[in-house]
Enzyme design. Sequence first.
Site, PDB file in Angstrom:
ATOM      1  N   GLU A  58       0.541 -41.908 -58.221  1.00  6.28           N
ATOM      2  CA  GLU A  58      -0.815 -41.456 -58.536  1.00  6.28           C
ATOM      3  C   GLU A  58      -0.953 -40.963 -59.978  1.00  6.28           C
ATOM      4  OE1 GLU A  58      -1.937 -38.344 -55.809  1.00  6.28           O
ATOM      5  OE2 GLU A  58       0.009 -37.377 -55.900  1.00  6.28           O
ATOM      6  N   ASP A  95      -6.205 -39.792 -57.522  1.00  2.00           N
ATOM      7  CA  ASP A  95      -5.640 -39.216 -58.743  1.00  2.00           C
ATOM      8  C   ASP A  95      -5.311 -40.287 -59.777  1.00  2.00           C
ATOM      9  OD1 ASP A  95      -5.651 -36.404 -58.534  1.00  2.00           O
ATOM     10  OD2 ASP A  95      -4.209 -36.574 -56.899  1.00  2.00           O
ATOM     11  N   HIS A 124     -16.664 -29.117 -47.326  1.00  2.00           N
ATOM     12  CA  HIS A 124     -16.529 -29.063 -45.864  1.00  2.00           C
ATOM     13  C   HIS A 124     -17.740 -29.665 -45.180  1.00  2.00           C
ATOM     14  CE1 HIS A 124     -13.317 -25.849 -44.879  1.00  2.00           C
ATOM     15  NE2 HIS A 124     -12.878 -27.066 -44.684  1.00  2.00           N
ATOM     16  N   CYS A 184      -3.105 -44.851 -49.970  1.00  3.39           N
ATOM     17  CA  CYS A 184      -3.716 -43.815 -49.127  1.00  3.39           C
ATOM     18  C   CYS A 184      -4.872 -43.108 -49.836  1.00  3.39           C
ATOM     19  CB  CYS A 184      -2.678 -42.811 -48.658  1.00  3.39           C
ATOM     20  SG  CYS A 184      -1.878 -41.942 -50.012  1.00  3.39           S
TER      21      CYS A 184
HETATM   22  C1  PEP Z   1      -4.919 -39.520 -53.973  1.00  6.30           C
HETATM   23  O1  PEP Z   1      -4.778 -38.880 -55.024  1.00  6.30           O
HETATM   24  O2  PEP Z   1      -5.367 -40.679 -53.940  1.00  6.30           O
HETATM   25  C2  PEP Z   1      -4.574 -38.908 -52.682  1.00  6.30           C
HETATM   26  C3  PEP Z   1      -4.580 -39.604 -51.570  1.00  6.30           C
HETATM   27  O3  PEP Z   1      -4.278 -37.597 -52.670  1.00  6.30           O
HETATM   28  P1  PEP Z   1      -5.345 -36.406 -52.777  1.00  6.30           P
HETATM   29  O4  PEP Z   1      -6.716 -36.992 -52.645  1.00  6.30           O
HETATM   30  O5  PEP Z   1      -4.998 -35.481 -51.668  1.00  6.30           O
HETATM   31  O6  PEP Z   1      -5.058 -35.867 -54.127  1.00  6.30           O
HETATM   32 MG    MG Z   2      -3.573 -37.135 -55.049  1.00 13.40          MG
END
Ligand code: PEP
Ligand code: MG
Length: 579
Positions: free
Chosen positions: A436, A460, A195, A507
């Site tokens: 992912e 991931d 955080h 993303c």
């Molecule tokens: C990712 O795994 O790239 C992703 C965007 O999801 P998170 O970081 O929430 O696992």
């Molecule tokens: Mg992810």
Amino acid sequence: MSLSLSGIGVSRGIAIGKAHIIVRGSIEVLESAIPEQHQEDEIARFLAAVETARIQLKSIRDNIPAGTSINIASFIDTNLLMLDDATLVDVPIKIMRKHGCNAEWALKLQRDALVDVFEQMDDAYLRTRKDDIDHVINRIQHILLETGSEDAAGDGINLENAIVLADNLTPAETVLLAHQGIAAFATEFGGPLSHTAILSRSMQTPAVVGAHGIQTWVRDGETIILDGLQGVVIADPDEQTLAWYRMRQDEEVRRRARLARLAGEPAVTTDNVPVTLMANIELPEDVQAASTENAIGVGLYRTEFLFMNRLEPPDEEEQFNCYMQVLDALDGQPLTIRTLDIGADKHAGADAIRCNNPALGLRAVRLCLKDLSLFRPQLRAILRASAHGPVRMMIPMLSNTQELHQVLSLVKNMRNALQRESLAFAPDMLIGAMIEVPAAALTAADFAAHLDFLSIGTNDLIQYTLAIDRVDEDVNYLYDPLHPAVLHLIKMTIDSGRDAGVPVAMCGEMAGDPRYTRLLLGMGLNEFSMHHTTLQEVKHVINNSNIASLRPLVDELLYNTKPGQIRARIDSLNSDLTE
Ligand code: PEP
Ligand code: MG
């Protein structure tokens, strides 16, 4: 003599100032027996301490400077909510009654049990929620022990332009410190997903975490330089070093002003290819900042934040209201709602599921498919929100198409049920998947055949491709977005989407890192979703790139470059870019 220490740079910017070291001892809690006739007094003392903690936190929240991201208030609200939670209040009281012990000891026992539960979680973000529990419990312990608050900014010292060095900082402390005009901070512990790190980015306070030894080697009051991009702290710098960093500080100010001017411009390459830049959000309040940066909607809404810091998951109505709030704020722009991506512990409560490899265990869609009482209300809430605007649903962590078909058939059932109940939904709501897991990237064509869009989750994808836990400090050095295996999986996904006529976005953090923008453009990516703070930096690169000339260079880089040379090739790809 000048000394340089390194850590993880979590918030970009250069600060030069005097070190202010926060010294604090660990809280030592002893067990003592409370005779039965005094038990109620002890419980009253505990409840009074909880009340004092509430008053302190409210005062911090009420003193948040105007214009600060709403995010910050919600971090403190999260801590306040914990004070109403039975796990932190009722359970210690039960322990006091059962064991006849003092309040401090009961609270310590409950803290140890809760931290144990959080440490089993596979999700990086959720695991950092353990810090919240510690922050709140430590506050109550200090009140009980009458050791006074250890809030870093609570001692009345003028901290204007100081660089604060601490073992760790609570989100509440970070807010107060920013309010007092500190230039930057560095902590011994903490990671980029804590955080405090997130706060430092949203407040644009330069920060370095994980700078081990910083409190030992730096003297209070000495001049230090902090570089939040490189993750470096230099103590007692010589004149030449100081002059160089002052120059870089001026450059940074000019860079930020240039980037701010870009917000009103579209993202389009020099050969006129438009690129979609969307925002990743965690809380409904984040939409405001994303709109200021002119993001084209939300490419990833991490809904797990709605499920955190509570024992019972939000019901359908609460979720629907929340999605509607975001949708309204987006004013007609798309909202990509990711279904719950929670870890191996489904309710963060006493019934935690323990497993040896939580990152490879029952998380995200696997958990949702196993626990339909968790999944159904979310699917219904998303579908109902889709009647009111461009909602897209995104499924995380799919590793085979059977899981996908299970989700699609559930969605079909939900639609039928909503129809029977005369509740509105968009029959053509777009459904996509996060790519992912390496298995999903390798078979992306199969996923594309059944979906409206794909989005590459590099955080991931890298973790699973390289077999490294993304939050394990010991193997962090192996976390490499440029590993050829990762690059090939990304390329395969983009190509599969293109061949199937299905849009592919990205993303994960890589999408928001301007060092990789040209590489990704050259691979054929034209939809990026990122934290709003990096949007203009990425746009700057896009607006100074020519896809036609990037393509052959990136092809060459992907297929003819020795692994050790990829980073150098990317540097040369970016060499003409000014910051
Ligand atoms: C990712 O795994 O790239 C992703 C965007 O999801 P998170 O970081 O929430 O696992
Ligand atoms: Mg992810």
